[in-house]
Design an enzyme around this catalytic site. Structure first.
Site, mmCIF file in Angstrom:
data_model
loop_
_atom_site.group_PDB
_atom_site.id
_atom_site.type_symbol
_atom_site.label_atom_id
_atom_site.label_comp_id
_atom_site.label_asym_id
_atom_site.label_seq_id
_atom_site.Cartn_x
_atom_site.Cartn_y
_atom_site.Cartn_z
ATOM 1 N N HIS A 191 11.331 24.053 7.280
ATOM 2 C CA HIS A 191 10.440 23.560 6.230
ATOM 3 C C HIS A 191 10.767 22.091 5.962
ATOM 4 O O HIS A 191 11.889 21.632 6.221
ATOM 5 C CB HIS A 191 10.625 24.354 4.945
ATOM 6 C CG HIS A 191 10.055 25.739 5.006
ATOM 7 N ND1 HIS A 191 9.817 26.492 3.886
ATOM 8 C CD2 HIS A 191 9.671 26.504 6.058
ATOM 9 C CE1 HIS A 191 9.316 27.658 4.231
ATOM 10 N NE2 HIS A 191 9.221 27.692 5.554
ATOM 11 N N GLU A 203 11.436 20.472 3.267
ATOM 12 C CA GLU A 203 12.563 20.263 2.363
ATOM 13 C C GLU A 203 13.896 20.456 3.079
ATOM 14 O O GLU A 203 14.828 19.671 2.905
ATOM 15 C CB GLU A 203 12.485 21.235 1.167
ATOM 16 C CG GLU A 203 11.226 21.101 0.333
ATOM 17 C CD GLU A 203 10.078 21.995 0.789
ATOM 18 O OE1 GLU A 203 9.206 22.287 -0.046
ATOM 19 O OE2 GLU A 203 10.024 22.390 1.972
ATOM 20 N N CYS A 261 9.681 26.783 -1.805
ATOM 21 C CA CYS A 261 9.760 28.240 -1.731
ATOM 22 C C CYS A 261 11.178 28.703 -2.090
ATOM 23 O O CYS A 261 12.073 27.895 -2.333
ATOM 24 C CB CYS A 261 9.395 28.708 -0.318
ATOM 25 S SG CYS A 261 10.640 28.306 0.930
ATOM 26 N N CYS A 318 13.914 27.328 0.330
ATOM 27 C CA CYS A 318 14.216 25.919 0.069
ATOM 28 C C CYS A 318 14.936 25.763 -1.264
ATOM 29 O O CYS A 318 15.833 24.916 -1.396
ATOM 30 C CB CYS A 318 12.936 25.097 0.103
ATOM 31 S SG CYS A 318 12.213 25.023 1.770
#
Length: 157
Positions: A54, A56, A84, A87
Site C-alpha cells: 500500500h 502508506e 486501512c 497501514c
C-alpha cells in the site's frame, strides 16, 4: 499549517496519479519530518505481487531506509485515502505522530471510517493523531474516476 497540509497532499496526489497510470488503485502517500519529505509511496500491490504494498507502507519503508531507522517519531504521513487497518498498525509501530488524509474510507478506514483505531490509541501503546478531509474533493475524484473507468471496461463474452 493548513497550507502545508495541502502542499504535501498535492505530492501525495501526484503519487496517486502514477499509481493509476500503472493500473493500481490510485492512492499516494508522503511522509514528512520537520517540513521535509523523507518518504514517498504509491499503491503497488499488483505490480509488486505484494498485498502489503500500500502507498502508506511503501512511504514508511522508503523513509526508514533513508533515515536508517524503523522508528519515525514526529513524522506526519499524508495519504490520499484514509489508511486501512494494516497501514494503521504500521503507523503505530513506526511511531508516526499524525496522519493527514484526503478521502474518507467508510468500508475500510481505520481513522473512524470503518474502524476507530488510530485516534483512540486503544489498545496500542502509541497514539496517532488523525486529520481527514484535506483536499478531499481531489482525492475522492481520482478514486471515483479510476473505478468508473474500470467498471466501464467489460470485455465481451
Amino acid at each position: 499549517m493548513a497550507a502545508n497540509h495541502e502542499t504535501f497532499m498535492s505530492r501525495a496526489l501526484a503519487q496517486a496519479v502514477h499509481a493509476a497510470a500503472e493500473g493500481e488503485v490510485p492512492v499516494g502517500a508522503v511522509l514528512v519530518q520537520d517540513g521535509e519529505i523523507v518518504g514517498e509511496g504509491r499503491n503497488r500491490p499488483i505490480g509488486l505481487a505484494d498485498p502489503s504494498a500500500h502507498a502508506e507502507i511503501l512511504a514508511l519503508r522508503n523513509a526508514g531506509r533513508r533515515l536508517g531507522n524503523y522508528r519515525l517519531p514526529g513524522t506526519i504521513l499524508y495519504s490520499t485515502l484514509e489508511p486501512c487497518v494494516m497501514c494503521a498498525g504500521a503507523l503505530v509501530h513506526a511511531r508516526v505522530a499524525m496522519v493527514v488524509y484526503g478521502a474518507h474510507d467508510p468500508k475500510g478506514g481505520a481513522c473512524g471510517g470503518a474502524f476507530q483505531l488510530l485516534p483512540s490509541g486503544f489498545p496500542f501503546n502509541h497514539r496517532v493523531e488523525c486529520l481527514g478531509g484535506v483536499s478531499e474533493v481531489e482525492c475522492g475524484e481520482i478514486l471515483r474516476a479510476f473505478f468508473r473507468k474500470r467498471r466501464s471496461f467489460r470485455p465481451l463474452p
